[in-house]
Write an enzyme that holds these catalytic residues in place. Structure first.
Site, PDB file in Angstrom:
ATOM      1  N   CYS A 102       0.908  -1.234  -0.004  1.00  0.00           N
ATOM      2  CA  CYS A 102       0.058   0.006  -0.127  1.00  0.00           C
ATOM      3  C   CYS A 102       1.122   1.123  -0.114  1.00  0.00           C
ATOM      4  O   CYS A 102       0.504   2.452  -0.583  1.00  0.00           O
ATOM      5  CB  CYS A 102      -1.009   0.089   1.172  1.00  0.00           C
ATOM      6  SG  CYS A 102      -0.054   0.091   2.698  1.00  0.00           S
ATOM      7  N   HIS A 396      -2.042   0.814   7.361  1.00  0.00           N
ATOM      8  CA  HIS A 396      -2.479   0.819   6.009  1.00  0.00           C
ATOM      9  C   HIS A 396      -2.171   2.256   5.413  1.00  0.00           C
ATOM     10  O   HIS A 396      -2.723   3.292   5.725  1.00  0.00           O
ATOM     11  CB  HIS A 396      -3.921   0.495   5.616  1.00  0.00           C
ATOM     12  CG  HIS A 396      -4.276   0.298   4.313  1.00  0.00           C
ATOM     13  ND1 HIS A 396      -3.717  -0.393   3.292  1.00  0.00           N
ATOM     14  CD2 HIS A 396      -5.342   0.817   3.545  1.00  0.00           C
ATOM     15  CE1 HIS A 396      -4.238  -0.247   1.998  1.00  0.00           C
ATOM     16  NE2 HIS A 396      -5.363   0.566   2.170  1.00  0.00           N
ATOM     17  N   ASN A 418      -8.097   4.618  -2.032  1.00  0.00           N
ATOM     18  CA  ASN A 418      -7.621   3.460  -1.718  1.00  0.00           C
ATOM     19  C   ASN A 418      -6.923   2.643  -2.506  1.00  0.00           C
ATOM     20  O   ASN A 418      -7.107   2.940  -3.928  1.00  0.00           O
ATOM     21  CB  ASN A 418      -8.730   2.562  -0.767  1.00  0.00           C
ATOM     22  CG  ASN A 418      -8.090   1.701  -0.094  1.00  0.00           C
ATOM     23  OD1 ASN A 418      -6.981   1.327   0.364  1.00  0.00           O
ATOM     24  ND2 ASN A 418      -9.113   0.817   0.811  1.00  0.00           N
TER      25      ASN A 418
END
Length: 477
Positions: A102, A396, A418
């Site tokens: 991520c 994250h 995201n």
């Protein structure tokens, strides 16, 4: 020779000593067992349990359903406002699949957004596979060189254990994006696409980790035997050759040159194709060094604010930059984020994304679930306590893209891009209330032009060194 009376006395004395030792041992055993669950304690615990019909009904419900489904606060489950007063230009949503990259997806999202700000008509995406190859090779070298550097310490030393426990991983921070792109450049996605092992990193990573541990033991043995630095370096280079081959087979060979034509948003080439190296392509799309252009801000209420910290050995390359941050109250972090968004600049940011997240709606709010009512208890720790006890921390990274402000300029809600695919949440995005943002947001990377002078001065002071084992210094996944 002992007389009969002396012999009897000796026997009695020995038996007394044995009895005393036995009694002492028994007392120690009893003392050691007082911390266990005794029958009396268990009886006390069981007396506290309710056998009411309501309790049985709750058990039956939890036994057949997910906890989140039952704890969902239906007063907070309706439609929510998706309009934002300050929003950057949207871009295509990425998907990290079954990987912990991520940090890379968010960092590259920021870089391509910065590029399209200068060339609004163009569309581009950067190859995560290319940068991941170099990330894994550099982390392998960081581990092996760390083992060499600590080779004279015992194997159970905390720093030695740090390298052997996690020899390599696919998590990281924006510092890795800055160091890796400046060193190795960038390539478009078309030039080096994803493979099965970049989308699904666990197996290859575990095999490489096992090999690195084996290599680490060999290097420690060389250090213990007093082998020369040149011999050890030569052996390490050979080892990295094998790691390179494993990466080459699972990810592919990184290109040294490639031909590429920029395209508009409809996919049509806007000029002739040119030949690039990854480094020359980086210069064209990024324009210059990333290091030195940003600060990392963190909100860690356990530590004093307006201090700068550096996390030892927490970097992606041995010759790169440690993770350095200034610790700030959320008010300061929010103001810098708002200034950046108002100027159209997206930012790398990271969160404890699993807390109170309605995955189906792509909505994070502290009122989404009522776990307290379901279990008949409270969850009373504050942010500092949650960090200290490993209950919460950054897990994250996502790209901060929008904020909704009230009439006084204060944040109501936030929006991030995201990297879980376009079909997830709000068309690939996550909306979070400000009350959730303040509790579960941890890191923000922001360009220095949006940072107040007094914070820049703090950031430039000599940092306080902290250890990577701290619960807040886990890599973003």
């Amino acid at each position: 020779m002992h007389t009969f009376e002396q012999t009897i006395k000796i026997i009695i004395m020995k038996k007394s000593i044995i009895l005393i030792i036995s009694l002492a041992t028994g007392l120690i055993a009893v003392k050691a067992q007082t911390g266990g669950i005794s029958k009396e304690m268990l009886s006390e615990i069981q007396k506290e349990q309710s056998a009411s019909p309501a309790n049985r009904a709750i058990h039956n419900a939890i036994a057949a359903n997910s906890i989140d489904a039952l704890a969902k606060n239906h007063q907070n489950a309706g439609a929510f406002d998706t309009w934002f007063s300050v929003e950057t230009k949207s871009q295509s949503i990425t998907d990290q699949k079954s990987s912990g990259r991520c940090w890379m997806f968010s960092g590259l999202n920021v870089l391509r957004s910065n590029f399209t700000q200068k060339a609004d008509s163009l569309s581009i995406s950067f190859s995560q596979a290319y940068l991941f190859f170099w990330d894994q090779l550099e982390k392998a070298n960081l581990m092996l060189q760390g083992v060499i550097d600590t080779g004279k310490k015992p194997i159970d030393d905390q720093r030695v254990q740090f390298f052997f426990k996690s020899p390599i991983g696919d998590g990281g921070t924006f510092c890795g994006v800055a160091d890796l792109t400046e060193k190795y450049g960038l390539v478009p996605t078309e030039v080096m696409p994803e493979t099965y092992s970049t989308d699904n990193t666990s197996k290859a990573r575990s095999l490489i980790a096992s090999k690195l541990r084996e290599y680490g033991l060999h290097l420690r043995d060389m250090v213990a035997k007093g082998r020369s630095a040149s011999d050890i370096k030569k052996e390490k280079t050979k080892m990295l050759g094998q790691i390179y081959r494993m990466l080459q087979l699972t990810i592919g060979e990184p290109p040294q040159t490639f031909t590429y034509a920029f395209k508009d948003k409809s996919g049509k080439a806007v000029g002739p194709a040119k030949e690039y190296t990854p480094q020359s392509f980086f210069q064209e799309v990024v324009g210059g060094p990333i290091n030195g252009s940003f600060i990392m801000a963190m909100n860690d209420p356990r530590r004093p604010y307006y201090k700068t910290y550096e996390v030892e050995y927490d970097r992606h390359t041995y010759d790169g930059h440690n993770w350095k941050y200034v610790n700030l109250p959320m008010e300061d972090i929010e103001q810098m984020a708002i200034a950046s968004l108002k100027d159209g600049r997206k930012m790398y940011s990271s969160y404890d994304v699993g807390k109170f997240l309605d995955r189906q709606r792509g909505y994070a709010d502290t009122e989404n679930f009522d776990y307290e009512a379901l279990f008949g208890t409270t969850f009373g720790m504050d942010k500092a306590q949650r960090i200290s006890t490993f209950d919460s921390g950054s897990t994250h990274a996502m790209t901060l893209t929008a904020v909704d402000l009230d009439a006084e300029g204060k944040a109501i809600k936030w929006k991030v891009e995201n990297s879980w695919g376009a079909s997830w949440g709000q068309q690939g995005c996550l909306i979070m209330t400000d009350r959730w943002f303040r509790e579960y947001m941890f890191r923000l990377v922001v360009n220095k032009k949006y940072v107040p002078e007094h914070i820049l001065k703090v950031y430039d002071t000599k940092p306080i060194m902290v250890m990577p084992e701290d619960p807040l210094f886990l890599p973003d996944l």
